[in-house]
Design a protein around this motif. Sequence first.
Motif, PDB file in Angstrom:
ATOM      1  N   MET A 296      -1.613  -1.681  -1.421  1.00 22.33           N
ATOM      2  CA  MET A 296      -2.156  -2.261  -2.316  1.00 22.33           C
ATOM      3  C   MET A 296      -1.426  -2.573  -3.302  1.00 22.33           C
ATOM      4  O   MET A 296      -1.775  -3.521  -3.957  1.00 22.33           O
ATOM      5  N   GLN A 297      -0.738  -1.219  -3.716  1.00 15.45           N
ATOM      6  CA  GLN A 297      -0.290  -1.357  -5.176  1.00 15.45           C
ATOM      7  C   GLN A 297       0.919  -2.551  -4.985  1.00 15.45           C
ATOM      8  O   GLN A 297       0.953  -3.179  -5.780  1.00 15.45           O
ATOM      9  N   ALA A 298       1.388  -2.543  -3.532  1.00 21.35           N
ATOM     10  CA  ALA A 298       2.333  -3.606  -3.653  1.00 21.35           C
ATOM     11  C   ALA A 298       2.107  -5.055  -3.900  1.00 21.35           C
ATOM     12  O   ALA A 298       2.794  -5.894  -4.180  1.00 21.35           O
ATOM     13  N   VAL A 299       1.174  -5.253  -3.239  1.00 16.03           N
ATOM     14  CA  VAL A 299       0.408  -6.525  -3.085  1.00 16.03           C
ATOM     15  C   VAL A 299      -0.051  -6.542  -4.742  1.00 16.03           C
ATOM     16  O   VAL A 299      -0.101  -8.115  -5.400  1.00 16.03           O
ATOM     17  N   ALA A 300      -0.673  -5.929  -6.097  1.00 15.82           N
ATOM     18  CA  ALA A 300      -0.767  -6.213  -7.086  1.00 15.82           C
ATOM     19  C   ALA A 300       0.124  -6.343  -7.581  1.00 15.82           C
ATOM     20  O   ALA A 300       0.221  -7.373  -8.951  1.00 15.82           O
ATOM     21  N   GLU A 301       1.391  -5.850  -6.937  1.00 10.08           N
ATOM     22  CA  GLU A 301       2.992  -6.639  -7.622  1.00 10.08           C
ATOM     23  C   GLU A 301       3.101  -8.279  -7.603  1.00 10.08           C
ATOM     24  O   GLU A 301       4.170  -8.599  -8.920  1.00 10.08           O
ATOM     25  N   LYS A 302       2.431  -8.499  -6.590  1.00  5.88           N
ATOM     26  CA  LYS A 302       3.015 -10.336  -6.455  1.00  5.88           C
ATOM     27  C   LYS A 302       1.371 -11.239  -7.117  1.00  5.88           C
ATOM     28  O   LYS A 302       1.678 -11.645  -7.333  1.00  5.88           O
ATOM     29  N   HIS A 303       0.151 -10.151  -7.408  1.00  2.36           N
ATOM     30  CA  HIS A 303      -0.529 -11.378  -7.798  1.00  2.36           C
ATOM     31  C   HIS A 303      -1.515 -10.487  -8.970  1.00  2.36           C
ATOM     32  O   HIS A 303      -2.120  -9.197  -9.098  1.00  2.36           O
ATOM     33  N   GLU A 304      -1.597 -11.851  -9.914  1.00  2.95           N
ATOM     34  CA  GLU A 304      -2.176 -10.981 -11.437  1.00  2.95           C
ATOM     35  C   GLU A 304      -3.827 -10.191 -10.629  1.00  2.95           C
ATOM     36  O   GLU A 304      -4.521  -9.737 -11.773  1.00  2.95           O
ATOM     37  N   ASN A 305      -4.197 -11.210  -9.961  1.00  2.00           N
ATOM     38  CA  ASN A 305      -5.822  -9.999  -9.596  1.00  2.00           C
ATOM     39  C   ASN A 305      -6.388 -10.440  -8.374  1.00  2.00           C
ATOM     40  O   ASN A 305      -5.964 -11.375  -7.849  1.00  2.00           O
ATOM     41  N   PHE A 306      -7.010  -9.786  -7.667  1.00  2.00           N
ATOM     42  CA  PHE A 306      -7.272  -9.569  -6.132  1.00  2.00           C
ATOM     43  C   PHE A 306      -9.113  -9.590  -6.281  1.00  2.00           C
ATOM     44  O   PHE A 306      -8.656  -7.859  -6.833  1.00  2.00           O
ATOM     45  N   GLY A 307      -9.357  -9.213  -5.119  1.00  2.00           N
ATOM     46  CA  GLY A 307     -10.283  -8.222  -4.843  1.00  2.00           C
ATOM     47  C   GLY A 307     -10.803  -7.635  -3.627  1.00  2.00           C
ATOM     48  O   GLY A 307      -9.685  -8.586  -2.950  1.00  2.00           O
TER      49      GLY A 307
END
Length: 166
Positions: A5-16
Motif C-alpha cells: 500500500m505504501q509503495a502504491v502511494a508513491e505512484k498514485h496521488e490518491n486512491f481508495g
Amino acid sequence: PLGLMQAVAEKHENFGILHIDAHADLRDAYEGFEFSHASIMFNALKIEQVNKLVQVGIRDYCQDEKDIIDTDKRITTFFDSDIKAQQYEGKTWAKICDDIVAELPNKIYLSLDIDGLDPKLCPNTGTPVPGGFEFEQVVYLIKKVKKKKKQIIAFDINEVTPGNDE
C-alpha cells in the motif's frame, strides 16, 4: 500488505481501498503489536494518499473499531449482517454491489482477506468467523467494479493457509 500500500502511494496521488474481510482490522494495535494483521486498515489510513476505505462483509469487530467506523468520514462499512438482512428483504446482490461500487473512488487498491469468504471455503484460515461470502459473490463484485470503469491499481489476497496433507 502495508508495504505494498505504501509503495502504491508513491505512484498514485490518491486512491481508495476496497477491503473484503470478516474483520474491520482497525485496531491501533493487537496484543501490543502495532503492525498486526488486526491493525492493517488502521495503519493504511495513515497513508496520506488513501482517501477512502470501503469495507465489505465485516462481521467481527470491537467497540473501538466501531467508533472509528462511525467517526472517520473516509470509511464506509457494509456489515455482513446488514447485507444479509437486505437480501432477506428482497434486495439483490447486484443492487448491493452497485451501492458498494458507488462509494469507491476511481482508483482502487483491492484487499481480499480470505476469511471474507464463508469459512467452509477457507477452513484453514487463522480467524474463521461464521457468515461471509460465496466465492462467486466476490468475483461478481469485482466484475461490477470493472464494469463501472474503476481502476484496480493493486491488490492483495491475505491470510491464506494451505491445508494438511494428511
